[in-house]
Design an enzyme around this catalytic site. Structure first.
Site: not given
Ligand SMILES: *Cc1c(COP(=O)(O)O)cnc(C)c1O
Ligand code: SF4
Length: 346
Positions: A85-86, A89, A98, A102, A105, A107, A267, A304, A311
């Site tokens: 995206r940037y 990075r 995981c 969560c 999450c 994702r 999000d 974000d 962000k």
């Protein structure tokens, strides 16, 4: 050819401590349910801050308005498992497993999905080739799922290949392992990781209850391996949307040598709308932290933005201007005048 493997997951057995009703089993058939023994052990009563983070909720199935991928990570993916995206990075998704899934999450669409297999070596290979051929990429963030669900040999292989790329200056790992499965952080893991400096780890504590003897030990081992530790917290309704809780959390983290980095506004993730809080509340929390506790413990509060816009950091209104006079609000709420220069002379 080497393959990518997960750690032996019998060592983070899903707990049977939580029995799901029929209704919640239906939720779990869409968004998988898993909680490590360690994390389940932190639950004190149904509905508490730990429970809400890991036990399915019927409300996950009734927010049709939201998108499964509001950050457009799919569109920003030049090759599967890589998000660019940037310019400088990238995020490399190396796991979709995981120790705990969560409920909030970002994702959610991805973690624990389908066959739960690690990414194929070809996928990682293509992502690494992409990084190799993009010299603007200086920072690679391993994410997932949890990257530390990979076994040491698989992680080593990925890190070694990334380190061999001249233009990759820093490597970061985003992991919730110190919170969800701290036993995974062993001296062997740390000895391996320290060979890849400058390597940073951002972990993910959301509540002071998550700071335990075991999670403290995990952070200590990582910090002693020279790994700078940061923390990303997600602001969650009914979990940590409270200034006193956040303050205790942030100060507790500093004692573990973990530097608070971000508080994330939730999000707009499909299946997690019940965790949303108004932005004014996040700003109030920042106002309650800044100046009242050391700046070392005050993270950036960020949204974000949808569609991969990136962000944006939010700060409470503290400034008004009248010509070259600034009126600034102190942490005690006093309005103080500061004489600025409006233009640089000479
Ligand atoms: C958050 C994020 C990063 C890293 O952002 P920093 O502000 O450098 O921590 C990079 N890429 C994507 C896609 C992200 O979501
Ligand atoms: S540990 Fe991280 S990636 Fe895994 S479910 Fe929780 S928030 Fe998502």
């Amino acid at each position: 050819m080497q393959t990518i493997k997960y750690i032996d997951s019998t060592c983070c057995n899903s707990s049977n401590a939580v029995v799901l009703s029929k209704e919640l089993q239906a939720v779990a058939s869409i968004y998988p349910f898993k909680v490590s023994n360690h994390y389940a052990g932190l639950i004190q009563e149904p509905g508490d801050a730990i429970w809400r983070q890991c036990v399915p909720d019927a409300r996950e199935l009734d927010d049709d308005l939201l998108d499964a991928d509001p950050l457009a990570e799919g569109l920003l993916s030049p090759t599967p498992g890589l998000i660019h995206r940037y310019p400088d990075r990238v995020v490399l998704l190396v796991s979709n497993r995981c120790p705990v899934y969560c409920r909030f999450c970002m994702r959610k669409r991805h973690v624990g999905a389908g066959h739960d297999l690690p990414p194929a070596i070809d996928q990682i290979d293509n992502a690494i080739k992409y990084i190799q051929s993009h010299s603007a990429v200086q920072d690679v963030i391993l994410s997932g799922g949890d990257p530390l669900m990979l076994d040491n040999a698989s992680l080593y292989m990925i890190l070694r290949r990334l380190r061999a790329i001249k233009h990759v200056k820093i490597i970061r790992i985003g992991t919730r392992i110190p919170v969800t499965f701290p036993e995974r952080v062993t001296p062997e893991l740390c000895d391996m990781l320290r060979r890849f400096h400058p390597l940073y780890i951002n972990t993910h504590f959301n509540h002071p209850t998550e700071i335990t003897a075991a999670s403290s030990k995990a952070c200590e081992l990582l910090a002693d391996a020279g790994i700078p530790l940061g923390n990303q917290t997600v602001l969650l309704r009914g979990v940590n949307d409270d200034a006193a809780v956040m303050r205790e959390l942030m100060l507790g983290l500093l004692e573990l040598r973990v530097r608070p980095y971000y508080i994330h506004q939730m999000d707009l993730i499909k299946g997690a709308a019940h965790f949303r809080t108004p932005v004014t509340q996040g700003l109030e929390i920042i106002r309650a932290l800044r100046g009242h506790i050391t700046g070392m413990a005050v993270p950036h509060y960020v949204i974000d933005l949808p569609n991969g816009k990136g962000k944006v950091a939010l700060i409470p209104d503290i400034i008004e201007r009248e010509g070259d006079l600034l009126f600034l609000m102190t942490y005690q709420g006093e309005r103080v005048t500061y004489r600025d220069i409006t233009a640089v002379r000479g």
